[in-house]
Design an enzyme around this catalytic site. Structure first.
Site, PDB file in Angstrom:
ATOM      1  N   HIS A 130     -31.991  17.856  23.586  1.00  0.00           N
ATOM      2  CA  HIS A 130     -31.325  19.072  24.068  1.00  0.00           C
ATOM      3  C   HIS A 130     -30.263  19.507  23.070  1.00  0.00           C
ATOM      4  CE1 HIS A 130     -28.231  21.098  26.868  1.00  0.00           C
ATOM      5  NE2 HIS A 130     -29.124  22.001  26.485  1.00  0.00           N
ATOM      6  N   SER A 131     -30.276  20.783  22.699  1.00  0.00           N
ATOM      7  CA  SER A 131     -29.304  21.362  21.773  1.00  0.00           C
ATOM      8  C   SER A 131     -29.343  20.575  20.456  1.00  0.00           C
ATOM      9  CB  SER A 131     -27.916  21.383  22.424  1.00  0.00           C
ATOM     10  OG  SER A 131     -27.027  22.200  21.705  1.00  0.00           O
ATOM     11  N   MET A 132     -28.234  20.028  19.985  1.00  0.00           N
ATOM     12  CA  MET A 132     -28.287  19.236  18.763  1.00  0.00           C
ATOM     13  C   MET A 132     -29.327  18.141  18.856  1.00  0.00           C
ATOM     14  SD  MET A 132     -25.365  16.881  16.870  1.00  0.00           S
ATOM     15  CE  MET A 132     -25.500  15.532  18.065  1.00  0.00           C
ATOM     16  N   ALA A 165     -35.312  21.439  23.644  1.00  0.00           N
ATOM     17  CA  ALA A 165     -34.672  22.296  24.648  1.00  0.00           C
ATOM     18  C   ALA A 165     -33.367  22.850  24.096  1.00  0.00           C
ATOM     19  CB  ALA A 165     -34.398  21.505  25.927  1.00  0.00           C
ATOM     20  N   HIS A 189     -27.019  27.939  28.201  1.00  0.00           N
ATOM     21  CA  HIS A 189     -27.282  26.837  27.280  1.00  0.00           C
ATOM     22  C   HIS A 189     -27.533  25.514  28.005  1.00  0.00           C
ATOM     23  CE1 HIS A 189     -27.427  25.228  23.277  1.00  0.00           C
ATOM     24  NE2 HIS A 189     -26.508  24.322  23.546  1.00  0.00           N
TER      25      HIS A 189
END
Length: 238
Positions: free
Chosen positions: A69-71, A97, A205
């Site tokens: 997720h994200s980074m 994601a 986010h």
């Protein structure tokens, strides 16, 4: 099937512990921690990914899949590339994601160099910080260096061209996520020779938290599509 889960910048591996009871018994959740991979002391993201690749082992007894997720999506991608470069078996599926494809510049402000109050204000806006932590100066001071360093690793990451992966890729995006818009998420298809799917959920986010059930259903379907999960004792997300 071993499902390795890579958290967002400032996130914790404990986020994914509850997933184990919500997924079929044929999927074993393996939360990954950044605590000792150098991200908190200035290591760049590919260097940290190389250390994480070591933790997966030389020859896992079961097929593996990655969720990030994200980074964490970038970390998962770099771990997969590291395994391939070492001649080791990589994931049969990668679920990305909330982060645009590795070669796409991430939109939005750069946070890691902001003054402390501004930094935490932006973290709150993203939705990824606990309000009790952000509102407590002592707690903030205790974790700020680590969180800021992880943001730095993500925000200074630069994609190095290489051959696409051969695993399936599932991209999941929040419809209201300005940090990872649909157009940038769709570009993940450029990074695999396997199947590509993109699913859009409501939310910003941190849609992964708000729509956990839906995210887990998508992950379960993506892993089942690889044919590597085998029979399980349960049929779906509870």
């Amino acid at each position: 099937m071993l499902l390795y889960c890579f958290p967002h910048a400032g996130g914790a591996s404990t986020t994914y512990r509850s997933w184990q009871r919500l997924l079929p018994v044929g999927i074993v959740v393996c939360p990954m921690s950044y605590a000792t991979v150098g991200l908190s002391s200035g290591a760049d993201l590919p260097a940290a990914a190389a250390v994480l690749a070591d933790r997966i082992g030389a020859d896992p007894a079961e097929p593996v899949a990655f969720f990030g997720h994200s980074m964490g999506a970038l970390v998962a991608f770099e771990v997969a590339r590291t395994l391939r470069a070492r001649g080791r078996r990589g994931p049969v599926a990668l679920v990305a994601a909330g982060h645009v494809a590795p070669h796409v510049p991430a939109p939005g402000p750069v946070l890691h160099g902001l003054p402390s109050d501004d930094f935490w204000r932006e973290v709150r806006t993203l939705g990824g910080g606990r309000d009790d932590l952000i509102d407590d100066p002592e707690l903030r001071a205790a974790v700020e260096s680590r969180v800021r360093s992880e943001f730095r690793a993500a925000e200074t990451y630069r994609y190095t061209p290489s051959y696409p992966l051969d695993c399936d890729v599932l991209a999941i995006v929040g419809a209201e996520d300005d940090r990872s818009p649909v157009e940038g998420m769709r570009e993940w298809r450029m990074h695999t020779l396997g199947g590509f799917t993109m699913n859009v959920l409501p939310g910003g986010h941190f849609f992964v938290d708000a729509y956990r059930h839906e995210v887990l259903m998508m992950i379960q379907a993506a892993l089942a599509a690889t044919g590597a999960t085998g029979r399980t004792g349960r049929t779906g997300v509870g």
